[in-house]
Structure formats: structure tokens, C-alpha cells
Design a protein around this motif. Sequence first.
Motif, PDB file in Angstrom:
ATOM      1  N   UNK A 170       0.527  -1.760  -0.468  1.00 26.46           N
ATOM      2  CA  UNK A 170      -0.155  -0.239   0.060  1.00 26.46           C
ATOM      3  C   UNK A 170       0.920   1.226   0.006  1.00 26.46           C
ATOM      4  N   UNK A 171       1.383   1.584  -0.652  1.00 30.92           N
ATOM      5  CA  UNK A 171       2.342   2.449  -1.251  1.00 30.92           C
ATOM      6  C   UNK A 171       2.107   3.236  -2.365  1.00 30.92           C
ATOM      7  N   UNK A 172       2.497   4.722  -2.724  1.00 30.35           N
ATOM      8  CA  UNK A 172       2.455   5.218  -4.123  1.00 30.35           C
ATOM      9  C   UNK A 172       3.572   6.611  -3.944  1.00 30.35           C
ATOM     10  N   UNK A 173       3.933   7.009  -5.046  1.00 34.29           N
ATOM     11  CA  UNK A 173       5.184   7.667  -5.379  1.00 34.29           C
ATOM     12  C   UNK A 173       4.673   8.357  -6.221  1.00 34.29           C
ATOM     13  N   UNK A 174       5.278  10.185  -5.766  1.00 33.93           N
ATOM     14  CA  UNK A 174       4.355  11.450  -6.590  1.00 33.93           C
ATOM     15  C   UNK A 174       5.833  12.129  -6.619  1.00 33.93           C
ATOM     16  N   UNK A 175       6.140  12.529  -7.978  1.00 33.00           N
ATOM     17  CA  UNK A 175       6.721  12.850  -8.835  1.00 33.00           C
ATOM     18  C   UNK A 175       6.370  14.474  -8.802  1.00 33.00           C
TER      19      UNK A 175
END
Length: 366
Positions: free
Chosen positions: A222-227
Motif C-alpha cells: 500500500x504505497x504510492x509515489x508522486x514526482x
Amino acid sequence: MTTPLAAEPAPSALYAYVGCYTTAQRSARGDGIHVYRIDPQTAEWKHVQHVGDLVNPSFLTISADQRHLYSVHGDEDYATSFSVDRATGFLKPLNRAETGGRNGVHLAIDPGGRFLVVANYGAGNVAVLPIRPDGALADAAQVVALPGQPGPHRIEQIGSHPHHVVFDPGGRSVVVPDKGLDRVFIFRFDGASGKLTPTEQGAAVARAGSGPRHAAFHPRLPYAWVVNEIASTITTYFWDAERGSLRPVQILPTLPSDYTGENTVAEIAVSAGGRFVYCSNRGHDSIAAFSFDPRTGQLTSAGWTASQGRTPRFIGFDPSHSMLCATNEQSDTVVSFRADDANGRLTVAGSPVENASPVSIAFAQL
């Protein structure tokens, strides 16, 4: 106009569809969508088709059954559908439909294959277009405005500028990074009607002036990344799928500590198992690699690899995740890399592909 250059069938072949910028407004040299057949062993690309008479077919996506490809068009207000010949990989235009806003910059197909979601950068909204049974598009059935206070950058943040749309792994939610408002909007998606509804959180707030641009989810955890385009950073979020919410965990720079030049971040890509995350730096002209620790949910820098060109706008894996490919927009090349499974390091594979003003790639295994 469609100009086939080679017609021999290639069963179980890997194809790449490269979209580009074409207009003087974009200082572009491109001329449409180019189709390539790739040898996955040598990473060599063979040009097989050119689809011309298109304005800025910048971002592309392909349906799950790989029978249809869709394009948004930079600075325009429509999206285009194409059928894919599964024997040759060739594209055939079907139709175009209104997106309900100007300058569509990204698009995504829902898991059910019935709707296309588009981020309209210029209009500051997100649109949902029904996909007909034959793969053609209908005009936007829903257009959602993105409210909020613009960020402090006087040029890049004069209003809402959604730059990406991505479904979470469960297909229940859509995440929309908004560069202009320093927000990451979150919507519930109704697979039956195609309707978008804001979650209770509504949006995750980014640092002022950071400019969230693109997002990606871990394939299992349950992880997300945003640049963040303007700040040249990457934010790790904990993703609560039930609530449809993002909680910030960590922010890291995408640049080496000794780099003092101008830079904006463009794209993000995640390895198949979620062990490594990659970002493209425009200015530093590199691909930043990060390793992910599933115990802490945090990233650690794993180094930088030159993109072998100028302004790497897009990076993305082929369907087998054996290659990571980069489009160097200002030097007119597409470059392929192999990723080391142990440390995430990238090594150039094959020869650079000459393609004018490349923006994005969609892959198909036919």
C-alpha cells in the motif's frame, strides 16, 4: 494518412508506439506516431509504420486486450482511437472525440475497458469518455473541475494543471496529480457508470511550489509515489485503498547533491516487483534510481544514469519489464536500458532510435 513500411507478420512480437510533438508552438520536429517492432533479446528496434496527419499525439495508452490504442493531443481538445492489427502491429484510425477541455496531457483506461479518463492540463479538469464496443470513443460524458488555490510559481502555477491520471491497483480509485494547485486529487471510480466522485480526503496536499506531476503505485504493497516537477523531488505516500487516501511518508530530491543547474522532473516508473523506482530528470538529463524498503516504506537513492540525450520526458518498462526505455525529447532519440535485478542500476541496451520530438511510448506484446 497511414504509410506502412513493412507488412510481414510477427506472431508474439513486441511493439512500441511512440507519440511525439509536431507543432511550431512546441518547437517540435515530430510528424505523428511511429510504430516499431522490438527484438527483446538484442533491444534493437525496427521501424514498421508511420501514422501521419496528427497534431501532437503526445501521450498514448493501449487497451488491456491490445486491440486498440488511444492518444491525446497536446494543445488540442480531443482524443483519438486506433485499432491495432494483431498480425502486424499496424494502427488504423477509428475516430476522435471531444475531451471537454484543452491540452490533454495524459490518459488511462479503466480496468473494465469501458472508459477513458483524460487529464486536461489547459482546462484544469478531468474527463471521462465512454469507449464503444468497437473501440471507438464517445465524447466526454463527465467533466470534473479541480478546485483550489494556485501554487506560488508565477508561470507554472497560474491555475489548475492536472498532469496525470492513474488507477490504483484495485481499480477503485483514480489519482490525479495537479501541478498548478500543489494537490494530488483522489476520486472513486464507478466501473458501471464511469462516474468519478471525490473521496472523503479529496486531495493530498503537497509542499507549496512543488508541482506534483506523475504518480505510480507499488504493485502489491500500500504505497504510492508522486514526482514533483518544479521542486525536483519524489514523495512517498502510504495508500489507504479502503478510504481512498494518501498519507505522506517521505520526500527525497531526484538530483545529486552537487548539481546546481536547472531541472524539472518528468516521469516515474516502478520495477515489476516494486523494489526500484525510477524518475526522469530534464536538465540533469538523467534517470534517478531509488530502492524501496518494504519494512519502512521508504526510498533510498540508488544513483543516476545519463539518459544518453537531452530532456528525457518519458521513461517506462516494456510488458516483460526487461527493458526501461526513455524518450529524449530535445535530442530526438529513444534509448533502451537493462535494469540490474540486484541493485537497480541501468545499462544501455541496443542502439539509440532516431525519432523526432518523442514524448511517450505505449508497448504491446502481440
